[in-house]
Design a protein around this motif. Structure first.
Motif, PDB file in Angstrom:
ATOM      1  N   LEU A  16      -6.065 -13.811  -0.365  1.00 46.69           N
ATOM      2  CA  LEU A  16      -5.401 -13.244   0.811  1.00 46.69           C
ATOM      3  C   LEU A  16      -6.262 -12.148   1.423  1.00 46.69           C
ATOM      4  CD1 LEU A  16      -1.735 -12.821  -0.493  1.00 46.69           C
ATOM      5  CD2 LEU A  16      -2.561 -14.525   1.122  1.00 46.69           C
ATOM      6  N   ASP A  17      -6.109 -11.988   2.745  1.00 43.34           N
ATOM      7  CA  ASP A  17      -6.812 -10.911   3.441  1.00 43.34           C
ATOM      8  C   ASP A  17      -5.905  -9.733   3.748  1.00 43.34           C
ATOM      9  OD1 ASP A  17      -9.588 -12.082   4.000  1.00 43.34           O
ATOM     10  OD2 ASP A  17      -8.270 -13.672   4.726  1.00 43.34           O
ATOM     11  N   GLY A  18      -4.600  -9.972   3.901  1.00 42.84           N
ATOM     12  CA  GLY A  18      -3.688  -8.888   4.230  1.00 42.84           C
ATOM     13  C   GLY A  18      -2.251  -9.336   4.153  1.00 42.84           C
ATOM     14  N   PHE A  19      -1.338  -8.369   4.355  1.00 39.87           N
ATOM     15  CA  PHE A  19       0.087  -8.623   4.212  1.00 39.87           C
ATOM     16  C   PHE A  19       0.869  -8.143   5.428  1.00 39.87           C
ATOM     17  CE2 PHE A  19      -1.359  -8.454  -0.169  1.00 39.87           C
ATOM     18  CZ  PHE A  19      -0.607  -9.449  -0.797  1.00 39.87           C
ATOM     19  N   ILE A  20       1.844  -8.957   5.840  1.00 38.34           N
ATOM     20  CA  ILE A  20       2.921  -8.481   6.703  1.00 38.34           C
ATOM     21  C   ILE A  20       4.028  -8.037   5.765  1.00 38.34           C
ATOM     22  CG2 ILE A  20       4.622  -9.108   8.456  1.00 38.34           C
ATOM     23  CD1 ILE A  20       2.649 -11.233   9.452  1.00 38.34           C
ATOM     24  N   GLY A  21       4.250  -6.733   5.693  1.00 41.50           N
ATOM     25  CA  GLY A  21       5.186  -6.176   4.714  1.00 41.50           C
ATOM     26  C   GLY A  21       6.630  -6.420   5.097  1.00 41.50           C
ATOM     27  N   PRO A  22       7.522  -6.517   4.096  1.00 42.51           N
ATOM     28  CA  PRO A  22       8.933  -6.827   4.347  1.00 42.51           C
ATOM     29  C   PRO A  22       9.659  -5.679   5.039  1.00 42.51           C
ATOM     30  CG  PRO A  22       8.594  -6.324   2.028  1.00 42.51           C
ATOM     31  CD  PRO A  22       7.235  -6.355   2.656  1.00 42.51           C
ATOM     32  N   GLY A  23      10.398  -6.010   6.074  1.00 39.29           N
ATOM     33  CA  GLY A  23      11.094  -4.991   6.857  1.00 39.29           C
ATOM     34  C   GLY A  23      12.371  -4.512   6.207  1.00 39.29           C
ATOM     35  N   HIS A  24      13.205  -5.446   5.736  1.00 39.38           N
ATOM     36  CA  HIS A  24      14.507  -5.058   5.190  1.00 39.38           C
ATOM     37  C   HIS A  24      14.345  -4.249   3.903  1.00 39.38           C
ATOM     38  CE1 HIS A  24      16.359  -8.687   7.464  1.00 39.38           C
ATOM     39  NE2 HIS A  24      16.427  -7.596   8.186  1.00 39.38           N
ATOM     40  N   VAL A  25      13.510  -4.725   2.993  1.00 33.31           N
ATOM     41  CA  VAL A  25      13.272  -3.980   1.753  1.00 33.31           C
ATOM     42  C   VAL A  25      12.728  -2.591   2.063  1.00 33.31           C
ATOM     43  CG1 VAL A  25      11.756  -3.850  -0.265  1.00 33.31           C
ATOM     44  CG2 VAL A  25      12.958  -5.971   0.251  1.00 33.31           C
ATOM     45  N   SER A  26      11.834  -2.521   3.037  1.00 36.18           N
ATOM     46  CA  SER A  26      11.185  -1.247   3.355  1.00 36.18           C
ATOM     47  C   SER A  26      12.142  -0.237   3.958  1.00 36.18           C
ATOM     48  CB  SER A  26      10.000  -1.483   4.302  1.00 36.18           C
ATOM     49  OG  SER A  26       9.070  -2.373   3.713  1.00 36.18           O
ATOM     50  N   MET A  27      13.226  -0.709   4.575  1.00 37.27           N
ATOM     51  CA  MET A  27      14.245   0.229   5.057  1.00 37.27           C
ATOM     52  C   MET A  27      14.825   1.026   3.896  1.00 37.27           C
ATOM     53  SD  MET A  27      16.386  -1.618   8.117  1.00 37.27           S
ATOM     54  CE  MET A  27      16.957  -2.990   7.109  1.00 37.27           C
ATOM     55  N   VAL A  28      14.833   0.432   2.704  1.00 39.30           N
ATOM     56  CA  VAL A  28      15.368   1.101   1.516  1.00 39.30           C
ATOM     57  C   VAL A  28      14.282   1.888   0.798  1.00 39.30           C
ATOM     58  CG1 VAL A  28      16.485   0.771  -0.736  1.00 39.30           C
ATOM     59  CG2 VAL A  28      17.185  -0.625   1.235  1.00 39.30           C
ATOM     60  N   ILE A  29      13.142   1.239   0.508  1.00 45.87           N
ATOM     61  CA  ILE A  29      12.137   1.889  -0.352  1.00 45.87           C
ATOM     62  C   ILE A  29      11.078   2.650   0.434  1.00 45.87           C
ATOM     63  CG2 ILE A  29      12.485   0.121  -2.116  1.00 45.87           C
ATOM     64  CD1 ILE A  29       9.736  -1.027  -1.385  1.00 45.87           C
ATOM     65  N   GLY A  30      10.978   2.418   1.762  1.00 46.62           N
ATOM     66  CA  GLY A  30       9.948   3.081   2.558  1.00 46.62           C
ATOM     67  C   GLY A  30       8.608   2.364   2.485  1.00 46.62           C
ATOM     68  N   THR A  31       7.588   2.949   3.105  1.00 44.39           N
ATOM     69  CA  THR A  31       6.261   2.336   3.120  1.00 44.39           C
ATOM     70  C   THR A  31       5.362   2.854   1.998  1.00 44.39           C
ATOM     71  OG1 THR A  31       5.413   4.027   4.651  1.00 44.39           O
ATOM     72  CG2 THR A  31       6.370   2.047   5.626  1.00 44.39           C
ATOM     73  N   GLN A  32       5.701   3.986   1.431  1.00 43.77           N
ATOM     74  CA  GLN A  32       4.846   4.612   0.419  1.00 43.77           C
ATOM     75  C   GLN A  32       4.557   3.726  -0.788  1.00 43.77           C
ATOM     76  OE1 GLN A  32       6.232   8.397  -1.402  1.00 43.77           O
ATOM     77  NE2 GLN A  32       4.594   9.324  -0.174  1.00 43.77           N
ATOM     78  N   PRO A  33       5.540   2.954  -1.294  1.00 45.85           N
ATOM     79  CA  PRO A  33       5.265   2.137  -2.488  1.00 45.85           C
ATOM     80  C   PRO A  33       4.175   1.082  -2.308  1.00 45.85           C
ATOM     81  CG  PRO A  33       7.632   2.399  -2.191  1.00 45.85           C
ATOM     82  CD  PRO A  33       6.979   2.938  -0.951  1.00 45.85           C
ATOM     83  N   TYR A  34       3.801   0.751  -1.060  1.00 45.00           N
ATOM     84  CA  TYR A  34       2.773  -0.270  -0.831  1.00 45.00           C
ATOM     85  C   TYR A  34       1.353   0.300  -0.861  1.00 45.00           C
ATOM     86  CZ  TYR A  34       6.917  -2.625   1.035  1.00 45.00           C
ATOM     87  OH  TYR A  34       8.171  -3.147   1.196  1.00 45.00           O
ATOM     88  N   GLU A  35       1.213   1.605  -1.037  1.00 49.77           N
ATOM     89  CA  GLU A  35      -0.111   2.230  -0.968  1.00 49.77           C
ATOM     90  C   GLU A  35      -1.078   1.684  -2.016  1.00 49.77           C
ATOM     91  OE1 GLU A  35      -1.381   4.156   1.215  1.00 49.77           O
ATOM     92  OE2 GLU A  35       0.370   4.752   2.388  1.00 49.77           O
TER      93      GLU A  35
END
Length: 381
Positions: free
Chosen positions: A189-208
């Motif tokens: 893989l080259d990159g990810f489109i991150g999940p929107g609904h999950v991220s509303m709960v956990i935020g963007t920080q966990p994907y760092e």
């Protein structure tokens, strides 16, 4: 209509597509981008996004459909609970038709089990009050998106002292699943489109950890056509500028640190399991939630004798490879023939968020296979 029509605007979509074509030409190499969330997969096919992208951009459909990743053994376990004569089993509608090793919840209901569809786990509390001589069990599934509502339902049951209510918990966590995917040598893989609904709960920080450890960019995205196209455009800019970051396209709803009240409810009621089985991905350490011992009275795994079945998938079904993004749905031998939404062999064909169901409903496969998806020359000048 604010935040709906604006994100389905044809002019904005055309402008973004023009920019995507130009950037992909400048990058000059094929790109594989995974949309993690099944909701994104559904939107991509509903709006025909994959068909209009340049042929150098390939979208890979990830394991972000909670119904699809439910292993057959857990389905057999919950059916065994439902078959108790004193049990009313409740669940969401999209779990009813997921095939276990012998039958589904819908088929178990046809044979006499008292299985009811609900719109919210809170509905189960009223059912428990109305049926004090029955044990009411909620079959809860989903990522961090749905975990807060089940956690709050348990807290409400505890506050109201409802003794005949419990949950069979199958909540899973997105971050361990992403780590398992990234550690899979078969998946490039080259990159990810991150999940929107999950991220509303956990935020963007966990994907760092994804850009830091695996050097893959992530853009958390909304679900409308403009959202998805803009997220792809943002990823292309990162490729072009040789950046590797977590960016937030869905900033109208997603924050860096997430929803603190939702996370507090999850942490209060649940703890992380040592391991949990995912359909197609196998056992993933620390990837599931279980109810804390303080709330054992609401844990169906404590109230009932659970057989804990381990069941292999159907030999002809390639859901596992599809969930890992190794195969496209139409590359499965039984897709659209033996396996259809009316007669699903694999879980990916059951839920509306499943990749196979999205392909079957919206895929227009003859067009995808045969169309020339190259960007016209005038768009890249």
């Amino acid at each position: 209509m604010k935040y709906v029509d604006e994100f389905r605007d044809n002019y904005k979509c055309e402008a973004l597509l023009w920019q995507i074509g130009k950037l992909s030409h400048m990058i000059g190499r094929p790109l594989k981008i995974m949309e993690v969330c099944g909701g994104h997969t559904h939107s991509i096919f509903k709006y025909g996004i994959e068909e209009i992208l340049p042929n150098t951009i390939e979208l890979i459909h990830g394991p972000g459909c909670p119904v699809c990743v439910m292993p057959k053994g857990r389905l057999d376990d919950v059916i065994s609970i439902a078959e108790n004569s004193n049990v009313i089993l409740t669940t969401f509608g999209d779990a009813m038709r997921v095939p276990g090793s012998k039958n589904s919840l819908l088929q178990a209901r046809a044979k006499g089990a008292d299985i009811r569809m609900v719109y919210s786990p809170l509905d189960c509390l009223q059912i428990a009050k109305d049926n004090p001589d029955k044990e009411v069990v909620f079959f809860c599934i989903g990522f961090e998106t749905t975990a807060p509502s089940t956690a709050l339902t348990i807290l409400q049951a505890a506050a109201e002292h409802i003794p005949n209510f419990s949950m069979f918990c199958n909540h899973v966590l997105v971050i361990p699943a992403l780590k398992a995917l990234l550690n899979n040598p078969d998946l490039q893989l080259d990159g990810f489109i991150g999940p929107g609904h999950v991220s509303m709960v956990i935020g963007t920080q966990p994907y760092e950890f994804i850009p830091q450890k695996y050097h893959k960019p992530v853009v958390v995205s909304g679900f409308e056509p403009v959202d998805i196209l803009q997220s792809i455009w943002m990823l292309l800019w990162q490729f072009l500028e040789k950046r590797c970051e977590v960016e937030n396209q869905y900033n109208r709803l997603v924050t860096e640190t997430g929803n603190h009240q939702a996370l507090e409810a999850i942490n209060r009621v649940f703890e992380v399991r040592e391991t949990f089985e995912w359909r197609g991905l196998g056992e993933i350490p620390h990837s599931g939630l279980k109810i804390r011992s303080e709330y054992d009275q609401f844990d169906a795994e404590q109230k009932f004798t659970i057989p804990y079945f381990t069941v292999a998938d159907h030999k002809a079904c390639q859901c596992g490879e599809i969930l890992k993004g190794v195969l496209k749905p139409w590359e499965c031998k039984v897709f659209g023939t033996a396996c259809t939404p009316e007669n699903p062999i694999g879980a990916c064909m059951v839920s509306s968020e499943g990749a196979c169901a999205a392909y079957y409903k919206y895929g227009r496969l003859s067009q995808i296979r045969n169309a020339d998806r190259s960007i016209p020359e005038k768009l890249i000048k």
